[in-house]
Design a protein around this motif. Sequence first.
Motif, PDB file in Angstrom:
ATOM      1  N   HIS A 126      46.524  41.626  45.677  1.00 45.52           N
ATOM      2  CA  HIS A 126      46.660  40.474  45.451  1.00 45.52           C
ATOM      3  C   HIS A 126      45.358  39.788  45.234  1.00 45.52           C
ATOM      4  O   HIS A 126      44.951  38.782  44.509  1.00 45.52           O
ATOM      5  N   ARG A 127      44.241  40.173  46.109  1.00 43.81           N
ATOM      6  CA  ARG A 127      42.923  39.712  46.101  1.00 43.81           C
ATOM      7  C   ARG A 127      42.184  40.090  44.624  1.00 43.81           C
ATOM      8  O   ARG A 127      41.398  39.145  43.918  1.00 43.81           O
ATOM      9  N   ALA A 128      42.506  41.208  44.358  1.00 48.36           N
ATOM     10  CA  ALA A 128      42.071  41.666  42.954  1.00 48.36           C
ATOM     11  C   ALA A 128      42.774  40.880  41.831  1.00 48.36           C
ATOM     12  O   ALA A 128      41.962  40.554  40.841  1.00 48.36           O
ATOM     13  N   ALA A 129      44.101  40.696  41.884  1.00 50.80           N
ATOM     14  CA  ALA A 129      44.553  39.896  40.724  1.00 50.80           C
ATOM     15  C   ALA A 129      44.067  38.190  40.970  1.00 50.80           C
ATOM     16  O   ALA A 129      43.799  38.039  39.652  1.00 50.80           O
ATOM     17  N   LEU A 130      43.606  37.896  41.919  1.00 49.03           N
ATOM     18  CA  LEU A 130      43.019  36.473  41.912  1.00 49.03           C
ATOM     19  C   LEU A 130      41.551  36.615  41.386  1.00 49.03           C
ATOM     20  O   LEU A 130      41.378  35.584  40.559  1.00 49.03           O
ATOM     21  N   GLY A 131      40.938  37.718  42.034  1.00 46.45           N
ATOM     22  CA  GLY A 131      39.788  37.618  41.350  1.00 46.45           C
ATOM     23  C   GLY A 131      39.445  37.827  39.805  1.00 46.45           C
ATOM     24  O   GLY A 131      38.433  37.387  39.385  1.00 46.45           O
ATOM     25  N   MET A 132      40.328  38.687  39.353  1.00 44.59           N
ATOM     26  CA  MET A 132      40.201  38.891  38.022  1.00 44.59           C
ATOM     27  C   MET A 132      40.542  37.588  37.244  1.00 44.59           C
ATOM     28  O   MET A 132      39.829  37.013  36.104  1.00 44.59           O
ATOM     29  N   THR A 133      41.566  36.496  37.742  1.00 49.82           N
ATOM     30  CA  THR A 133      41.542  35.307  36.886  1.00 49.82           C
ATOM     31  C   THR A 133      40.843  34.232  37.207  1.00 49.82           C
ATOM     32  O   THR A 133      40.692  32.993  36.852  1.00 49.82           O
ATOM     33  N   GLU A 134      39.920  34.562  38.343  1.00 51.18           N
ATOM     34  CA  GLU A 134      38.984  33.523  38.724  1.00 51.18           C
ATOM     35  C   GLU A 134      37.776  33.717  37.632  1.00 51.18           C
ATOM     36  O   GLU A 134      36.887  32.796  37.320  1.00 51.18           O
ATOM     37  N   VAL A 135      37.567  34.945  37.105  1.00 50.56           N
ATOM     38  CA  VAL A 135      36.408  35.172  36.216  1.00 50.56           C
ATOM     39  C   VAL A 135      36.803  35.262  34.733  1.00 50.56           C
ATOM     40  O   VAL A 135      36.006  35.512  33.846  1.00 50.56           O
ATOM     41  N   THR A 136      38.062  35.630  34.641  1.00 48.16           N
ATOM     42  CA  THR A 136      38.525  35.566  33.151  1.00 48.16           C
ATOM     43  C   THR A 136      39.597  34.886  32.792  1.00 48.16           C
ATOM     44  O   THR A 136      40.272  34.229  33.890  1.00 48.16           O
TER      45      THR A 136
END
Length: 274
Positions: free
Chosen positions: A213-223
Amino acid sequence: MFALRIGFLDVGWIDLLDILIVAILLYQIYNLVRGSVASRVFVGYLLVYLFYLTVKGLGLSLLTTILEYFISVGALALIIIFQQEIRRFLLLIGKSTSFANNKWFRRWLLRQSRDVDQAAVLKPLVEACKTLAAEFAGGLIVISKNDELVKYVESGQIIDAEISKPLLLAIFSQYSPLHDGAVIINDGRIQAARCILPVSDDDNLPATLGFRHRAALGMTEVTDATVIAISEETGRVSLAVNGELQYNLGITELEERLRTYLLQPSQRQGLAPS
């Protein structure tokens, strides 16, 4: 012309506008760093700067000179300290600009050669998510929108196959060598699997939130991509969009939110969920 005299200061409309713009900017910056260690640094530096302005206004030349040196060095230190926040701020501006969402701009300047029917992508994708959740298989699926995801695609195993439910289930099977990491879907095709995504460094996230879930959030923070995260422990489906995580979605709700975010208004019409 309007002018207001406060002590030794003459305040006009331009000055008031200047103060208002700076106040709004400072407020937005504070919202960006709020809740992190950087917020305390930001407030501390702001207080030092206000003290410097007061000292300068009082005419204390020696203390003003000392503070000027401190502030000039501190500005460089702030760039280093706030590099993640500055990057996030610039990405936010880039994502929200109208140019990035203009079809002709993307086609001719960003060289996106075709408009994909995202509606055709949703059906096998949602069906696969339903099965993965029921089987507690776990999964991490990135669906691109406008931004190029080449860097993340190259971090995994290139597949470049038409999207289908059986293929997604095979990738996320516990016996598959590709089940770790994320699948990236772009232009209606599964471009790669086992991809590495950036992990969110938001200090306000619950400690119980897992790496997926942290990776999902991180991806949507930068793209501007949207990311589906399916928990291996609970089977719950979550959707990350624009740096926000929507928890425990039903399959119908997941389809509705994907359709709202990914499809153009003309594609949504006459496409009610089954």
